[in-house]
Every structure is written in structure tokens, then in C-alpha cells.
Write a protein that holds these residues in place. Structure first.
Motif, PDB file in Angstrom:
ATOM      1  N   LEU A   1       0.830  -1.199   0.000  1.00  0.00           N
ATOM      2  CA  LEU A   1       0.000   0.000   0.000  1.00  0.00           C
ATOM      3  C   LEU A   1       0.863   1.246   0.000  1.00  0.00           C
ATOM      4  CD1 LEU A   1      -2.861  -0.754   2.572  1.00  0.00           C
ATOM      5  CD2 LEU A   1      -2.837  -1.113   0.100  1.00  0.00           C
TER       6      LEU A   1
ATOM      7  N   GLY B   1       2.613   4.412   1.089  1.00  0.00           N
ATOM      8  CA  GLY B   1       3.068   4.870   2.405  1.00  0.00           C
ATOM      9  C   GLY B   1       3.644   3.774   3.278  1.00  0.00           C
ATOM     10  N   ALA B   2       3.551   2.525   2.808  1.00  0.00           N
ATOM     11  CA  ALA B   2       4.052   1.413   3.624  1.00  0.00           C
ATOM     12  C   ALA B   2       5.581   1.413   3.684  1.00  0.00           C
ATOM     13  CB  ALA B   2       3.552   0.085   3.063  1.00  0.00           C
ATOM     14  N   GLY B   3       6.190   2.015   2.660  1.00  0.00           N
ATOM     15  CA  GLY B   3       7.653   2.064   2.639  1.00  0.00           C
ATOM     16  C   GLY B   3       8.256   1.290   1.471  1.00  0.00           C
ATOM     17  N   LYS B   4       7.443   1.079   0.461  1.00  0.00           N
ATOM     18  CA  LYS B   4       7.854   0.262  -0.696  1.00  0.00           C
ATOM     19  C   LYS B   4       9.058   0.848  -1.434  1.00  0.00           C
ATOM     20  CE  LYS B   4       4.375   0.067  -3.183  1.00  0.00           C
ATOM     21  NZ  LYS B   4       4.785   1.243  -3.964  1.00  0.00           N
ATOM     22  N   THR B   5       8.956   2.119  -1.793  1.00  0.00           N
ATOM     23  CA  THR B   5      10.023   2.749  -2.567  1.00  0.00           C
ATOM     24  C   THR B   5      11.312   2.813  -1.743  1.00  0.00           C
ATOM     25  OG1 THR B   5       8.330   4.052  -3.670  1.00  0.00           O
ATOM     26  CG2 THR B   5      10.600   4.801  -3.916  1.00  0.00           C
ATOM     27  N   THR B   6      11.176   3.208  -0.492  1.00  0.00           N
ATOM     28  CA  THR B   6      12.328   3.265   0.410  1.00  0.00           C
ATOM     29  C   THR B   6      12.968   1.877   0.531  1.00  0.00           C
ATOM     30  OG1 THR B   6      11.095   4.913   1.666  1.00  0.00           O
ATOM     31  CG2 THR B   6      13.048   3.999   2.722  1.00  0.00           C
TER      32      THR B   6
ATOM     33  N   LYS C   1      16.679   0.425  -0.187  1.00  0.00           N
ATOM     34  CA  LYS C   1      17.467  -0.227   0.872  1.00  0.00           C
ATOM     35  C   LYS C   1      17.954  -1.600   0.411  1.00  0.00           C
ATOM     36  CE  LYS C   1      15.016   1.573   4.989  1.00  0.00           C
ATOM     37  NZ  LYS C   1      14.056   1.165   6.041  1.00  0.00           N
TER      38      LYS C   1
ATOM     39  N   ARG D   1       1.460   8.174  -8.928  1.00  0.00           N
ATOM     40  CA  ARG D   1       1.903   9.181  -7.971  1.00  0.00           C
ATOM     41  C   ARG D   1       3.185   9.747  -8.568  1.00  0.00           C
ATOM     42  NH1 ARG D   1       4.655   9.216  -2.853  1.00  0.00           N
ATOM     43  NH2 ARG D   1       5.357   7.108  -3.266  1.00  0.00           N
TER      44      ARG D   1
ATOM     45  N   GLN E   1      11.066  10.196  -6.431  1.00  0.00           N
ATOM     46  CA  GLN E   1      11.560   9.641  -5.163  1.00  0.00           C
ATOM     47  C   GLN E   1      12.507   8.466  -5.434  1.00  0.00           C
ATOM     48  OE1 GLN E   1       8.384   8.277  -2.627  1.00  0.00           O
ATOM     49  NE2 GLN E   1       9.819   7.441  -1.124  1.00  0.00           N
TER      50      GLN E   1
ATOM     51  N   LYS F   1       9.143   0.121   9.628  1.00  0.00           N
ATOM     52  CA  LYS F   1       8.873   1.050  10.731  1.00  0.00           C
ATOM     53  C   LYS F   1       8.890   0.355  12.093  1.00  0.00           C
ATOM     54  CE  LYS F   1       6.310   3.645   7.313  1.00  0.00           C
ATOM     55  NZ  LYS F   1       5.225   4.524   6.944  1.00  0.00           N
TER      56      LYS F   1
ATOM     57  N   ASP G   1      11.236   0.609  13.944  1.00  0.00           N
ATOM     58  CA  ASP G   1      11.932   1.540  14.828  1.00  0.00           C
ATOM     59  C   ASP G   1      10.916   2.423  15.554  1.00  0.00           C
ATOM     60  OD1 ASP G   1      11.503   2.349  12.087  1.00  0.00           O
ATOM     61  OD2 ASP G   1      12.426   4.266  12.583  1.00  0.00           O
TER      62      ASP G   1
ATOM     63  N   GLY H   1      12.401  -3.195   8.354  1.00  0.00           N
ATOM     64  CA  GLY H   1      12.892  -1.825   8.190  1.00  0.00           C
ATOM     65  C   GLY H   1      12.922  -1.161   9.550  1.00  0.00           C
ATOM     66  N   GLN H   2      14.063  -0.549   9.863  1.00  0.00           N
ATOM     67  CA  GLN H   2      14.180   0.053  11.187  1.00  0.00           C
ATOM     68  C   GLN H   2      14.692   1.479  11.122  1.00  0.00           C
ATOM     69  OE1 GLN H   2      14.392  -2.832  14.265  1.00  0.00           O
ATOM     70  NE2 GLN H   2      16.178  -3.730  13.298  1.00  0.00           N
ATOM     71  N   GLY H   3      14.233   2.219  10.118  1.00  0.00           N
ATOM     72  CA  GLY H   3      14.635   3.616  10.017  1.00  0.00           C
ATOM     73  C   GLY H   3      14.514   4.088   8.588  1.00  0.00           C
ATOM     74  N   GLU H   4      14.745   5.389   8.394  1.00  0.00           N
ATOM     75  CA  GLU H   4      14.571   5.945   7.057  1.00  0.00           C
ATOM     76  C   GLU H   4      15.845   5.873   6.214  1.00  0.00           C
ATOM     77  OE1 GLU H   4      11.569   9.148   6.663  1.00  0.00           O
ATOM     78  OE2 GLU H   4      12.083   9.553   8.751  1.00  0.00           O
TER      79      GLU H   4
HETATM   80  P1  GDP Z   1       5.638   3.804  -0.487  1.00  0.00           P
HETATM   81  O1  GDP Z   1       4.480   4.719  -0.769  1.00  0.00           O
HETATM   82  O2  GDP Z   1       5.169   2.446  -0.047  1.00  0.00           O
HETATM   83  O3  GDP Z   1       6.623   3.723  -1.598  1.00  0.00           O
HETATM   84  O4  GDP Z   1       6.372   4.396   0.813  1.00  0.00           O
HETATM   85  P2  GDP Z   1       7.697   5.258   0.930  1.00  0.00           P
HETATM   86  O5  GDP Z   1       8.879   4.423   0.588  1.00  0.00           O
HETATM   87  O6  GDP Z   1       7.524   6.542   0.232  1.00  0.00           O
HETATM   88  O7  GDP Z   1       7.744   5.486   2.518  1.00  0.00           O
HETATM   89  C1  GDP Z   1       6.767   6.268   3.188  1.00  0.00           C
HETATM   90  C2  GDP Z   1       7.449   6.960   4.379  1.00  0.00           C
HETATM   91  O8  GDP Z   1       7.849   5.996   5.340  1.00  0.00           O
HETATM   92  C3  GDP Z   1       8.710   7.705   4.003  1.00  0.00           C
HETATM   93  O9  GDP Z   1       8.754   8.904   4.722  1.00  0.00           O
HETATM   94  C4  GDP Z   1       9.826   6.777   4.448  1.00  0.00           C
HETATM   95  O10 GDP Z   1      11.018   7.466   4.769  1.00  0.00           O
HETATM   96  C5  GDP Z   1       9.221   6.132   5.662  1.00  0.00           C
HETATM   97  N1  GDP Z   1       9.779   4.813   5.969  1.00  0.00           N
HETATM   98  C6  GDP Z   1       9.909   3.736   5.158  1.00  0.00           C
HETATM   99  N2  GDP Z   1      10.439   2.696   5.821  1.00  0.00           N
HETATM  100  C7  GDP Z   1      10.658   3.111   7.096  1.00  0.00           C
HETATM  101  C8  GDP Z   1      11.188   2.478   8.292  1.00  0.00           C
HETATM  102  O11 GDP Z   1      11.564   1.303   8.331  1.00  0.00           O
HETATM  103  N3  GDP Z   1      11.235   3.261   9.398  1.00  0.00           N
HETATM  104  C9  GDP Z   1      10.830   4.577   9.417  1.00  0.00           C
HETATM  105  N4  GDP Z   1      10.899   5.247  10.550  1.00  0.00           N
HETATM  106  N5  GDP Z   1      10.317   5.174   8.338  1.00  0.00           N
HETATM  107  C10 GDP Z   1      10.234   4.467   7.180  1.00  0.00           C
END
Ligand code: GDP
Length: 297
Positions: free
Chosen positions: A109, A111-116, A120, A142, A148, A250, A252, A275-278
Motif C-alpha cells: 500500500l 506509504g508502507a515504505g515500498k520505494t524506500t 534499501k 503518484r 523519489q 517502521k 523503529d 525496516g528500522q529507520g529511514e
Molecule cells: P511507499 O508509498 O510504499 O513507496 O512508501 P515510501 O517508501 O515513500 O515510505 C513512506 C514513508 O515511510 C517515508 O517517509 C519513508 O522514509 C518512511 N519509511 C519507510 N520505511 C521506514 C522504516 O523502516 N522506518 C521509518 N521510521 N520510516 C520508514
């Protein structure tokens, strides 16, 4: 801190036994009632809690604990072992294709952190295996998602293939895969579109990308902070796509722990990374035994 409430409650529940010499079946029952509540309040799936409590209780009223001179320690040991089991026992490595490129499709979904996580993971493959990954930007809905991914790519020095937002994502993936073959990239990471919730159009598109790219790994990224919802999301994606693994992000943050404890048991799919941080280095292999120790404190 993650799991804080759960850790404290488990320790309190079991701690009461420390003051007793020998424990009775009723004492065990009382501890299990508290453990059950602690798990439910930490957002662990109802059925997972039920099975877990039943298994621990059965073991605990066996000779192991009742005859023991250190009942509290015995219970901690059993709870620990069963937590490890619920989370899948062993770490599960990434699938690897015998022939390059290994294709990893990232789903989840928005915001879940997929791209980040795609970044990583590419970074991890690069630094650990000297790999030469290519990332494909297939989230055209998007516009910021492409930028990003490009920013992430620049940061970790990994190329990103994109065709903007006007080309069909399946076509983007097709061309990206061709480029990877031509350039002999050993890994391809496909960043797909997310939505605020699971919908049919999203799933159709993901199924088409899956059919075209035949990924070795379909990694579902879920946000640990969303608890039960993370588990429902995982189930939904898994039903449609038969994912190969989960990344729990997240951790962390201030998560109660429910997702970490439920996903494997509910979906049958392993958590492969957390995932434990940005930062681009904040991705760790998921070890069920380490997580159990962290939960028990
Ligand atoms: P996407 O929409 O699934 O691609 O989500 P994004 O990769 O854009 O991540 C959404 C937000 O969550 C961003 O601000 C990331 O920096 C943050 N984020 C992703 N993974 C983690 C994590 O493991 N820990 C923390 N604290 N933030 C995270």
C-alpha cells in the motif's frame, strides 16, 4: 519503543511466578490469561493468540513447569520457543534466480515504505554481493514516486529505469527488463504502484506485471505501525499475488508488535526483512529468535 507494552506485560505476568516456590495448574492458568490479554492488546491476531496460548498452556502444565524448581524460567523458555515458532523459526533468505537477472517485485500500500525499501534492498545487494541492480519505476499514478525512486537511486548509485507517467506500467516493466538483460544487471527491482487500500484495478495491474516479469521474489511491504490492518493487507495481497515474502517496516517506531507476531501464522509467508529507520542502511534480515528475545526483553 517497539513492543514496549507487550514486553512489560509479559514480564509482569511471568514475574508473579517468581515469588512462588512450586506452582499449581491454577497459577499457570492465571499467567496464561494475562499473556493472552497482553497479546490481544498488542494487536496480535485473535486466532494466533488462541493457538499460541493453547500450546504454551499444554506444555506448561506438563511436568516441565509444575515439577520445576524454577517455574518462571521454564515458562519464559516455553514462551520464547513458541514465539520463535509463530514467527517462522529460521531466517528466510531472498530467492535467487539461477540465471540473471533475479527479479524482485515490490508491492504494498501507499506509504508502507515500498520505494524506500526497494532502495534499501538494492543498496544491501550492492554492498553485500557487489551486485549491479537496476530499479524500475512502475508507479505512474503518484508522479512524486518516480522522482523519489530516482533520488534514492542517486543516493545509493543504482540506475533507475523510467518512462514517465504516460506509459502503461506493464510496458515500462517490459522495456526495463529488456534493458536489464542488455546491460547484464544481476538484479531487477520493480517498484509498483500502491494505493491507500487494496482495489481491483491495482491488483489487475500487479497480476499483469507478475505474469510478464515472472519475479523470483514478490516482496510485500507492510507498515508494522498499522497492526491488524497490516495483517489484513498481507492476506489480501497474498490471495491475489501469492507473495514470496514480507518486509515489515517502521519497526523503529512505536509499534505494539501485532503484525510481527501474526503475519507468518496468518499468511504462511515469511517475514524476510525488517525496516528500522529511514536511512538506506536501515534494513535488517528478520531473525525470529532475535525478535522473540526483543519481545521478551
Ligand atoms: P511507499 O508509498 O510504499 O513507496 O512508501 P515510501 O517508501 O515513500 O515510505 C513512506 C514513508 O515511510 C517515508 O517517509 C519513508 O522514509 C518512511 N519509511 C519507510 N520505511 C521506514 C522504516 O523502516 N522506518 C521509518 N521510521 N520510516 C520508514
Amino acid at each position: 519503543m517497539a513492543f514496549e507494552g507487550l514486553t512489560e506485560r509479559l514480564q509482569n505476568a511471568i514475574g508473579k511466578l517468581r515469588r512462588k516456590g512450586k506452582v499449581s495448574e491454577a497459577d499457570v492458568k492465571e499467567v496464561m490469561r494475562e499473556i493472552r490479554l497482553a497479546l490481544l492488546e498488542s494487536d496480535v491476531n485473535f486466532k494466533v493468540v488462541k493457538d499460541f496460548v493453547k500450546t504454551v498452556r499444554t506444555r506448561a502444565v506438563g511436568a516441565e513447569v509444575l515439577e520445576s524448581l524454577t517455574p518462571a524460567q521454564q515458562i519464559v523458555k516455553i514462551v520464547n520457543e513458541e514465539l520463535v515458532k509463530v514467527m517462522g523459526e529460521e531466517a528466510t533468505p531472498l530467492n535467487k534466480s539461477p540465471k540473471i537477472p533475479t527479479v524482485i517485485m515490490m508491492v504494498g500500500l501507499q506509504g508502507a515504505g515500498k520505494t524506500t525499501t526497494a532502495g534499501k534492498l538494492a543498496n544491501r545487494l550492492k554492498t553485500e554481493q557487489n551486485a549491479r541492480p537496476l530499479m524500475i519505476a512502475a508507479d505512474i499514478y503518484r508522479p512524486a514516486a518516480i522522482d523519489q525512486l530516482k533520488t534514492v537511486g542517486q543516493e545509493i548509485d543504482v540506475p533507475v529505469f523510467e518512462l514517465g507517467t504516460e506509459v502503461d506500467p506493464v510496458e515500462i516493466v517490459r522495456q526495463g527488463m529488456e534493458l536489464a538483460k542488455e546491460k547484464k544487471n544481476d538484479y531487477v527491482l520493480i517498484d509498483t504502484a500502491g494505493r491507500l487500500q487494496i482495489d481491483e484495478k491495482l491488483m489487475d495491474e500487479l497480476v499483469q506485471i507478475k505474469e510478464l516479469a515472472t519475479p523470483d521474489e514478490i516482496l510485500l511491504t507492510v507498515d508494522a505501525m498499522t497492526g491488524q490492518n497490516a495483517v489484513e493487507v498481507a492476506q489480501g495481497f497474498n490471495d491475489q499475488l501469492d507473495v514470496t515474502g514480507v518486509v515489515l517496516t517502521k519497526l523503529d517506531g512505536d509499534t505494539r508488535g501485532g503484525a510481527a507476531l501474526s503475519i507468518r501464522a496468518v499468511t504462511g509467508k515469511p517475514i524476510k526483512f525488517i525496516g528500522q529507520g529511514e536511512k538506506m542502511t536501515a534494513l535488517d534480515v528478520f531473525y525470529p529468535d532475535r525478535m522473540a528475545s526483543r519481545i521478551l526483553g
